[in-house]
Write an enzyme that holds these catalytic residues in place. Structure first.
Site, PDB file in Angstrom:
ATOM      1  N   LYS A  74       0.840  -1.195   0.000  1.00 54.70           N
ATOM      2  CA  LYS A  74       0.000   0.000   0.000  1.00 54.70           C
ATOM      3  C   LYS A  74       0.875   1.245   0.000  1.00 54.70           C
ATOM      4  CE  LYS A  74      -4.652  -0.501   1.822  1.00 54.70           C
ATOM      5  NZ  LYS A  74      -5.564  -0.201   2.928  1.00 54.70           N
TER       6      LYS A  74
ATOM      7  N   GLU B  97     -19.371  -8.175   9.216  1.00 61.73           N
ATOM      8  CA  GLU B  97     -20.446  -7.537   9.969  1.00 61.73           C
ATOM      9  C   GLU B  97     -21.410  -8.547  10.587  1.00 61.73           C
ATOM     10  OE1 GLU B  97     -19.013  -4.682   6.782  1.00 61.73           O
ATOM     11  OE2 GLU B  97     -19.667  -6.782   6.806  1.00 61.73           O
TER      12      GLU B  97
ATOM     13  N   ARG C  60     -25.707  -5.094   6.252  1.00 63.32           N
ATOM     14  CA  ARG C  60     -25.172  -6.410   5.889  1.00 63.32           C
ATOM     15  C   ARG C  60     -25.409  -7.452   6.981  1.00 63.32           C
ATOM     16  NH1 ARG C  60     -19.492  -6.059   3.029  1.00 63.32           N
ATOM     17  NH2 ARG C  60     -20.597  -6.762   1.195  1.00 63.32           N
TER      18      ARG C  60
END
Length: 630
Positions: free
Chosen positions: A283, A369, A397
């Site tokens: 990243k 979730e 979700r």
């Protein structure tokens, strides 16, 4: 935007077809230009940053090897898709990303034929790409489907459901797993690249499949060969799990080595069956500040590219996320039962300090979730007081778990719903427009909407005093600047607050963020103003009083009108046989696009001028009646 640097290779690319005309030796130079362009552009406006820098080479390689858009590339979440947007004809507009009428923050089918699937939430790419691959096979088309998914998104159950399904099918599907976890760095290099190229080659694949056909006729020998292959690959590559699920695992390959990437992808393009390519990336690659702190640089605001200084926003009051974080630490000090849970949103939800001070009571369950909610339910069964810090749009979700595992059992789980209402630049996939609608219909739930920072703190405390599930929903960003009282006091459940008594016959019943606007409108229309506080249960006694003493009602909420808090008011009045002219103001029945929060409020008709116009048009048609006070 007029770029200050020269980009000779990038200037010549208007679509991936132009990219595929370049000789392989030019690709590394193109990657340098593309990375420099991303740094220069995002610096002016801000936006998703570190993830895109990490996938520059991979994006080039994918569009170079695959015949896009005929071949389908599905990006997971889309944080990493800025290079993809640049290479697919949207370079000149990249500086408009996340702004009103600008480029969408994530891939969008409405924006480009190269955006094959609209995304914004994680872990959907494999399921979508599998559907595309099967559709192609059924239509007799030779196009390929590729899903690009990060290691974080791979932690969600949806991704594993798709892997499990696809692994059992004879379908041509490539999953590219981008892994920026530093712990695998020692696996990346010449040896790993060599194995990736060998294992993806036609010779290896042909020998592998041919030998299987022969050995399957000799069960004992076949089982020995199968186990030997898994053992050998397991020793040199971390792919045994994927192999067990029916995937041919390749990698890890260096995600910044264009030569290895293009060769490996070229080999994989022609292989049959489900293939998984493990790509190691970094990243923030190519920009030292982002490499050093990819979390900070995930989505920065405008910054100075030379010094790496992110320009600070104007100093203001506490954000609601900070109010929540302070409350959670204060509450944990006094109540050892408090547990904090987040599905991979520690920074965004304000849990950084809580993790430092109470590490044994802090749980980041990754992008999961559904698990977060049922995990909280299990904790509550054993006497804990779990607090699930979750964005409104992500709560969607885990709806089944909320109903079945928490509410049905009346477990005291507290849901701190951040980013409720219109969030702004992250756009349609992140607008928290539906939580009041989907929460208030669930039995046993208490639903609260604070008007300001202090009320948010007191409502969170109120939730800890309840015997069942509750939700406190609050917006992104700063509140109106109300001082916060350190002393925590429980609010009377289901009791609203009369803020203003008007004399025009009009009453404004406001929920949450709309209270501040309602107070201004109350002055304009000489209207009664009520801070409703509770969406469930409603303050029925006060509603009865208001209905008896006024000629018209207006409800205001930063939630979908359909099934929202205003609907709850009308439903109650209907049960009482009360007929009163009522205007419901909220988010209209359409998806609100991206822009600043101010832009989004205006698009939805929730800015002050729009509110005033809507109420004026409604009120002027009604008979006037001076009723005195409520």
């Amino acid at each position: 935007m007029n770029p200050t640097r020269q980009y000779p290779l990038l200037d010549a690319i208007r679509s991936p077809a132009d990219l595929r005309k370049l000789p392989p030796g030019k690709l590394s130079a193109l990657a340098k230009e593309l990375r420099a362009f991303l740094i220069e552009t995002v610096a002016t406006r801000g936006g998703h940053f570190a993830a895109g820098l990490g996938t520059v080479e991979l994006t080039i390689a994918l569009h170079y090897i695959f015949d896009t858009p005929i071949d389908r590339i599905v990006w997971d979440v889309g944080h990493q898709a800025y290079p993809h947007k640049v290479l697919t004809g949207r370079r000149e507009k990249l500086h408009t990303i996340k702004q009103a009428d600008g480029l969408a923050p994530f891939p969008s089918r409405a924006e480009s034929v190269f955006d094959t699937f609209g995304v914004g939430h994680s872990s959907t790419s494999i399921s979508a790409a599998l559907g595309m691959a099967i559709a192609a096979a059924q239509a007799g088309e030779q196009r390929r489907a590729v899903a690009v998914i990060g290691d974080g998104a791979m932690s969600a159950g949806l991704a594993f459901e798709a892997l499990n399904h696809a692994g059992s099918l004879d379908v041509n599907l490539l999953v590219v797993l981008t892994d920026n976890d530093m712990s695998i760095s020692e696996n990346v290099g010449a040896m790993s690249n060599y194995f990736a190229k060998v294992l993806s080659g036609k010779l290896y694949a042909g020998l592998r499949e041919g030998s299987k056909k022969v050995l399957r006729q000799m069960p004992t020998v076949w089982e020995l060969a199968r186990r030997s292959e898994e053992h050998m690959k397991g020793m040199i590559l971390p792919g045994t799990m994927f192999e067990e699920m029916g995937w041919n695992y390749i990698g890890p390959v260096d995600g910044h080595d264009l030569k290895s990437l293009t060769k490996t992808l070229k080999n994989l393009r022609d292989l049959r069956g489900p293939q998984l390519l493990h790509v190691a990336t970094r990243k923030g690659k190519g920009y030292p500040p982002a490499e050093a702190d990819p979390i900070k640089w995930h989505g920065p605001g405008p910054f100075d590219p030379a010094s790496g200084t992110i320009y600070k926003e104007k100093a203001g009051g506490l954000t609601y996320s900070q109010v929540f974080g302070q409350w959670l630490c204060d509450m944990a000090e006094r109540d050892p039962r408090i547990v904090g849970i987040t599905p991979a949103m520690r920074e965004g939800s304000g849990l950084v300090e809580f993790e430092k001070r109470f590490p044994e009571r802090y749980f980041d369950v990754a992008i999961a979730e559904q698990h977060a909610v049922t995990f909280a339910a299990g904790l509550a069964c054993e006497g804990a007081r779990p607090v699930v810090a979750i964005y409104s749009t992500f709560m969607q979700r885990a709806y089944d778990q909320l109903i079945h595992d928490v509410a049905l059992q009346k477990l005291p789980v507290i849901f701190a719903l951040d980013r409720a209402g219109l969030v702004g630049s992250d756009g349609v996939t992140h607008q928290g427009a539906y939580d009041l609608s989907f929460l208030r219909c669930i039995p046993n739930m208490v639903v609260m909407a604070p008007a300001d920072e202090n009320e948010c703190r007191q409502m969170l405390y109120t939730a800890t005093t309840l015997d069942g599930p509750s939700a406190v929903r609050y917006p992104r960003g700063q509140g109106p600047g109300v001082p916060i009282q350190e002393v925590m006091q429980a609010l009377p459940v289901g009791r609203a607050e009369l803020r203003r008594e008007g004399h025009s016959g009009l009453a404004l019943l406001a929920f949450g963020t709309m209270v501040a606007a309602a107070e201004k409108l109350g002055e304009r229309f000489d209207a009664t103003v009520v801070n409703m506080r509770f969406v469930k249960p409603l303050d029925e006694q006060l509603i009865d009083r208001i209905a008896a003493g006024h000629t018209a009602l207006v409800t205001l909420e930063e939630n979908a009108i359909a099934g929202g808090a205003g609907s709850a008011v009308s439903e109650y009045l209907a049960t009482q046989g009360v007929q009163l002219p009522t205007l419901h103001i909220g988010i209209p029945d359409r998806f609100v696009e991206h822009g600043s929060r101010t832009d989004c409020l205006a698009m939805a008709g929730l800015d002050l001028p729009s509110l005033e116009s809507s109420i004026d048009n409604f009120f002027r048609t009604l008979p006037r009646l001076n009723t005195g006070t409520a």
